[in-house]
Design an enzyme around this catalytic site. Structure first.
Site, PDB file in Angstrom:
ATOM      1  N   ASP A 159     -29.917 -26.042 -14.807  1.00 48.55           N
ATOM      2  CA  ASP A 159     -30.845 -27.159 -14.614  1.00 48.55           C
ATOM      3  C   ASP A 159     -31.274 -27.646 -15.994  1.00 48.55           C
ATOM      4  O   ASP A 159     -30.608 -27.343 -16.979  1.00 48.55           O
ATOM      5  CB  ASP A 159     -32.029 -26.723 -13.740  1.00 48.55           C
ATOM      6  CG  ASP A 159     -32.587 -27.854 -12.879  1.00 48.55           C
ATOM      7  OD1 ASP A 159     -32.761 -28.960 -13.416  1.00 48.55           O
ATOM      8  OD2 ASP A 159     -32.853 -27.628 -11.678  1.00 48.55           O
ATOM      9  N   ASP A 160     -32.377 -28.385 -16.068  1.00 51.09           N
ATOM     10  CA  ASP A 160     -32.799 -28.923 -17.357  1.00 51.09           C
ATOM     11  C   ASP A 160     -33.083 -27.789 -18.347  1.00 51.09           C
ATOM     12  O   ASP A 160     -33.753 -26.810 -18.005  1.00 51.09           O
ATOM     13  CB  ASP A 160     -34.064 -29.758 -17.184  1.00 51.09           C
ATOM     14  CG  ASP A 160     -33.865 -30.924 -16.215  1.00 51.09           C
ATOM     15  OD1 ASP A 160     -32.777 -31.527 -16.229  1.00 51.09           O
ATOM     16  OD2 ASP A 160     -34.801 -31.206 -15.436  1.00 51.09           O
TER      17      ASP A 160
END
Length: 499
Positions: free
Chosen positions: A281-282
């Site tokens: 994810d980020d």
């Protein structure tokens, strides 16, 4: 702690030799102090390994920290067993409870020695240091009964995986002052695989644990650790201030769900430096609450600096601002960023109903390789905790500045999507060179409902971002944030401090 301790100093070399290890027996631990050199390969990416030399000193182990402690103890003093099988939850809890009595007497540090220390969630105390030896591994328990449940966060109103509760983080603390979580690159392993499988199979109505979370806390340092395989987010400071996060290596499979690296959330005065993150994810996600609960709580993330970050995340952003940003995000300074095989650079994510603002964002010196997007702003990120969100709660996105960007092997130069009747304004992009992939998209700059200007940008930007004929530089602040002036002390572990 008696006898002779070996201290290892690292020096980078052009090639990647086999890591050298040195050890001697000391009264406290079999000590190998220094650098763990890890070779990570993703495609053609290589990481330089450190060559070590040995310097002999007596009785001390030095480490940098915001505060040094008068007292010291070892997990084994409280019944800890480092066999990777025995639960140490009670040992951690007992150790920290006992050491909390020194809070007003110079504070205390708990040393996690070499071994594999299985544990469930445990809470920290103020004026406290948790120190992981280089060969220490904290293993997160996969027994859900060892993870207490917490109430939902007030700025969110509900949790991502269910409305009513969330698991406590592995290392948790609330209303803390002066806490250090550090080591000589010791490891915290969230053992997230089983959590990911259960989540994908729809087995949770409660948010999975993070590895480290501090709430309502001040003067926090998280540094010089390797964090791997978190069940969900890795590091989550929330409602906190004066935070230093540096020297973290964060690793998760690139297809693992919701494994954000670092998520400063409704925090003030934060410094994130020298981190290497591989994530599903980020790599960094800046947040401040979700829709109406976030608007009501009204605590922004502000005065944040992120520098010298390396990110690998093929499906997510190097740095995301939002999407939960209803309390506001302001004065974010990003510089010297490297992204490799990552979906986007610094991305803004918001939606109708979010309210809040993202403003005064300054980004410079990004080097991007193999990217889907260089610039990406999304005004229709439509994940809402409540379907009856307020359609009149429009976010204010303004004062977004990027400069000095080099990007290679790019599919899209930009996708900049504001909101009709609520455009994103004050966008400035200067001194940008983008080299396209072998099969780039025909429309390189896809722009709607934005306003701004560009200078010395290639390929040619969209008409909504006209290029200035005379070269300009987008602004970057010259002043220093207060957190940048905080100097770390050199602290020592030694036998004279044993409790």
């Amino acid at each position: 702690m008696g006898g002779e301790i070996i201290r290892v100093e690292a020096h980078l070399v052009p090639q990647s030799p086999r890591p050298r290890r040195f050890s001697r027996r000391v009264a406290l631990v079999d000590d190998v102090i220094g650098i763990v050199a890890t070779i990570l390969t993703l495609g053609s990416v290589g990481i330089t390994v450190a060559e070590s030399r040995v310097v002999r000193i007596l009785n001390t182990i030095d480490y940098p920290a915001i505060s040094c402690r008068k007292h010291s103890a070892v997990l084994t003093d409280f019944g800890g067993v480092g066999d990777g099988k025995t639960s140490n939850t009670k040992a951690f809890q007992s150790a920290i409870s006992n050491l909390s009595r020194y809070s007003s007497d110079g504070g205390a540090e708990l040393i996690v020695p070499p071994g594999k220390w299985l544990t469930g969630s445990f809470n920290l105390t103020s004026h406290f240091t948790l120190f992981l030896h280089k060969d220490a591994v904290i293993l997160a328990s996969q027994d859900e009964s060892e993870w207490p449940q917490l109430a939902v966060l007030p700025s969110y109103g509900r949790e991502n995986n269910g409305p009513n509760a969330r698991f406590s983080s592995l290392i948790f603390g609330t209303n803390l002052t002066d806490v250090v979580i550090t080591g000589h690159n010791g490891t915290i392993d969230g053992q997230g695989a089983s959590w990911w499988v259960k989540y994908r199979n729809g087995g949770f109505n409660i948010t999975r644990p993070y590895i480290i979370e501090t709430m309502y806390s001040n003067q926090i340092q998280i540094s010089n650790l390797t964090l791997i395989n978190s069940p969900s987010w890795f590091v989550h400071p929330i409602y906190s201030s004066n935070i230093i996060i540096n020297g973290l290596t964060i690793l998760a499979p690139i297809d693992s769900p919701n494994t954000d690296g670092i998520d400063p959330d409704s925090c003030t005065n934060v410094r994130i430096e020298d981190c290497f993150i591989v994530s599903g994810d980020d790599c960094i996600a800046v947040k401040s609450g979700w829709d109406e609960p976030g608007i009501k709580f009204g605590m922004p993330t502000q005065h944040l600096i992120i520098r010298r970050l390396t990110c690998i995340s093929p499906d997510s952003a190097t740095i995301a601002l939002g999407s939960e940003m209803s309390g506001g995000i302001q004065d974010v300074r990003v510089e010297d960023i490297t992204a490799i095989n990552t979906q986007s650079g610094v991305r803004i994510k918001t939606a109708v109903g979010r309210g809040g603002y993202v403003k005064d964002i300054f980004v410079r010196r990004m080097t991007l390789n193999t990217m889907k997007y260089v610039f990406w702003m999304t005004g229709s990120y439509k994940l809402h905790p409540n379907p009856n969100f307020n359609p009149k709660a429009l976010p204010n996105i303004t004062g977004i500045n990027y400069r000095d960007v080099t990007a290679n092997n790019v599919t899209y130069s930009a996708k900049l999507e504001g909101m009709q009747d609520n455009p994103f304004t004050g966008i400035c992009i200067s001194n940008v060179t983008i080299t396209l992939s072998e099969k780039p998209k025909k429309l390189q700059w896809n722009c709607t409902a934005i306003q701004g200007t560009t200078s010395n940008v290639s390929p040619q930007p969209c008409d909504l971002l006209p290029q200035k004929q005379q070269k300009i530089e987008c602004p970057f602040p010259n002043d220093k944030l207060p957190i940048e002036s905080v100097q770390l002390k050199t602290c020592s572990l030694s036998s004279s401090k044993r409790v």
